[in-house]
Design an enzyme around this catalytic site. Structure first.
Site, PDB file in Angstrom:
ATOM      1  CG  ASN A   1     -11.300   2.609  -0.165  1.00  0.00           C
ATOM      2  OD1 ASN A   1     -12.277   2.778  -0.890  1.00  0.00           O
ATOM      3  ND2 ASN A   1     -11.174   1.542   0.607  1.00  0.00           N
TER       4      ASN A   1
ATOM      5  CG  ASP B   1      -1.697   0.502  -3.427  1.00  0.00           C
ATOM      6  OD1 ASP B   1      -2.002   1.690  -3.168  1.00  0.00           O
ATOM      7  OD2 ASP B   1      -2.359  -0.457  -2.998  1.00  0.00           O
TER       8      ASP B   1
ATOM      9  CG  HIS C   1      -2.340   0.284   0.943  1.00  0.00           C
ATOM     10  ND1 HIS C   1      -2.896   0.301  -0.321  1.00  0.00           N
ATOM     11  CD2 HIS C   1      -3.374   0.588   1.792  1.00  0.00           C
ATOM     12  CE1 HIS C   1      -4.186   0.589  -0.247  1.00  0.00           C
ATOM     13  NE2 HIS C   1      -4.494   0.776   1.015  1.00  0.00           N
TER      14      HIS C   1
ATOM     15  CG  ASN D   1      -9.196   3.965   3.506  1.00  0.00           C
ATOM     16  OD1 ASN D   1      -8.404   3.647   2.626  1.00  0.00           O
ATOM     17  ND2 ASN D   1      -9.958   3.080   4.121  1.00  0.00           N
TER      18      ASN D   1
END
Length: 204
Positions: free
Chosen positions: A129, A108, A34, A83
């Site tokens: 997100n 990513d 991530h 997020n």
């Protein structure tokens, strides 16, 4: 009524460029899939010998040119979790008085195989997100994304767990090349424009 036309991607002479690497804060996440966007920013900063510093926009920021006479960059890593990346990005655009068309978000991408780079300008969030929150915060998708492929998990493994884990031993062998390629893509978008960068990386 006609739908509003999307603004074209800015050309190579335009700048400065705000480049945001998405990820999660803290050393526990630093090596995860991530956070590959932030790995790319570290590579860019290293190329220009730039240093990240705390910034009032809830991000760490490094500013400067990567090459003499090249485009000016503002490299930023939000201090928030993935997020809720949009707040710092919105603040950065306002602080530097930049239009979203001068924003490059590096992140990513599950839907792209590992070791693959894809570049696009505009469009939706594609289920990511972090990108979703950026679009919501700045009110538009009119920015460039450098999408760094991390691939989907094998079998029935969950996507959320996959992106929060470190790269496998096999992937780590090629990770420096992937990160360098993504950094090259950012530089090429800024120096030459979107289409030359797409032609180079999408042909692979």
């Amino acid at each position: 009524m006609e739908s509003p036309r999307q603004a074209p991607a800015p050309g190579p002479s335009d700048g400065p460029w705000l480049v945001v690497g998405l990820g999660n804060p803290g050393p526990g996440y630093a090596a995860t899939r991530h956070n590959v966007g932030q790995m790319v920013l570290d590579e860019l900063a290293s190329r220009g010998r730039l240093t990240f510093k705390t910034h009032k926009t809830n991000a760490t920021v490094a500013e400067g040119r990567l090459t003499p006479g090249g485009p000016r960059f503002v490299l930023a890593k939000p201090n928030t979790y993935m997020n809720v990346s949009g707040g710092p990005v919105s603040q950065l655009l306002r602080f530097y008085s930049l239009d979203p068309s001068h924003l490059i978000v590096v992140h990513d991408e599950l839907d792209i195989p590992f070791d693959t780079i894809r570049i696009k300008h505009g469009g939706g969030h594609g289920g990511h997100n972090g990108v979703r929150d950026v679009i919501a915060a700045i009110g538009t998708g009119d920015f460039t994304r450098v999408r760094v492929g991390v691939g989907r998990p094998p079998g029935s493994a969950g996507a959320a767990d996959h992106v929060l884990k470190a790269f496998s031993a096999t992937e780590r062998k090629n990770l420096p090349i992937l990160v360098a390629d993504a950094a090259d893509a950012v530089e090429q978008v800024a120096a030459e424009g979107l289409t030359p960068a797409q032609n180079r990386f999408h042909a692979r």
